[in-house]
Design an enzyme around this catalytic site. Sequence first.
Site, PDB file in Angstrom:
ATOM      1  NE  ARG A   1      61.361  35.173   2.297  1.00  0.00           N
ATOM      2  CZ  ARG A   1      62.018  34.070   2.635  1.00  0.00           C
ATOM      3  NH1 ARG A   1      61.343  32.938   2.805  1.00  0.00           N
ATOM      4  NH2 ARG A   1      63.321  34.082   2.794  1.00  0.00           N
ATOM      5  CD  GLU A   2      53.649  35.251   7.347  1.00  0.00           C
ATOM      6  OE1 GLU A   2      54.482  36.203   7.359  1.00  0.00           O
ATOM      7  OE2 GLU A   2      53.712  34.288   8.127  1.00  0.00           O
TER       8      GLU A   2
ATOM      9  CD  GLN B   1      48.977  34.666   5.555  1.00  0.00           C
ATOM     10  OE1 GLN B   1      48.583  35.312   6.525  1.00  0.00           O
ATOM     11  NE2 GLN B   1      49.571  33.489   5.681  1.00  0.00           N
ATOM     12  CB  THR B   2      50.447  35.419  -1.231  1.00  0.00           C
ATOM     13  OG1 THR B   2      50.881  36.774  -0.995  1.00  0.00           O
ATOM     14  CG2 THR B   2      49.228  35.418  -2.146  1.00  0.00           C
ATOM     15  CG  ASN B   3      54.211  33.041   3.900  1.00  0.00           C
ATOM     16  OD1 ASN B   3      55.210  33.712   3.652  1.00  0.00           O
ATOM     17  ND2 ASN B   3      54.068  32.380   5.040  1.00  0.00           N
TER      18      ASN B   3
ATOM     19  CD  GLU C   1      53.918  25.725   2.964  1.00  0.00           C
ATOM     20  OE1 GLU C   1      54.492  24.794   3.583  1.00  0.00           O
ATOM     21  OE2 GLU C   1      53.015  26.409   3.459  1.00  0.00           O
TER      22      GLU C   1
ATOM     23  CD  GLU D   1      48.406  29.384   4.480  1.00  0.00           C
ATOM     24  OE1 GLU D   1      47.987  28.465   5.211  1.00  0.00           O
ATOM     25  OE2 GLU D   1      49.388  30.097   4.762  1.00  0.00           O
TER      26      GLU D   1
END
Length: 213
Positions: free
Chosen positions: A113-114, A102-104, A88, A92
């Site tokens: 890994r946020e 937020q990226t992850n 994924e 977000e």
Amino acid sequence: MADPEIHHETQPINQIAIDYTPEACTHCPESNSITLTYDHRGGARWRSTTRFLYGTFSSLIQCPKGNTSGLNFNIYLSSLEGDKSQDEIDFEFLGKDKSIVQTNFYASGTGNREEIHDLGFDCSDGFHEYVIKWCPNFIEWLIDGKLVRKEEKREGMGFPEKPMFLYASIWDASSIGEATWTGPYIGCDAPYVCLYKDICVPSGTAVECSCDS
């Protein structure tokens, strides 16, 4: 240096599947636009009808207005939503604060890994472009043409390599972390509408999908 194996030509998304609450999702192929609504019916989620292996994914997004505390709205790639071993890559939005995103990313179900990024604007104040560039050796997240994060594949670290759908959804995430992630759901400004337009997916890299559309 550009990845020589990947061509980043894109094309408008032509078809989508709606995973739940189809009456809360409107797709107009002619204008390449999608509307998601959260109200008394709950939210909705759409996805591409095929998976893709690498490439560039983008959309102009205007997030919902009003007090969106408790809600999560997003655009992301996933090998299969709900699969505990999914790959994924995420953008977000956390409803408690519309000035951040937020990226992850996940590999074989492992995330954590946020990163939080200050947008410098209210994500509900007009359309802004969000881009995920996914290559075999790196991932880039861009907002309005500006690189906000880059992750390179490293030895011993999982990295997304499964074909993935493009997804987007709006939902009540207030139960996560006792409302610490997106805040408590207030709902005073429902219905909440998230707008997507100029949605583009890679051209020529679709992977046949055996899942129901």
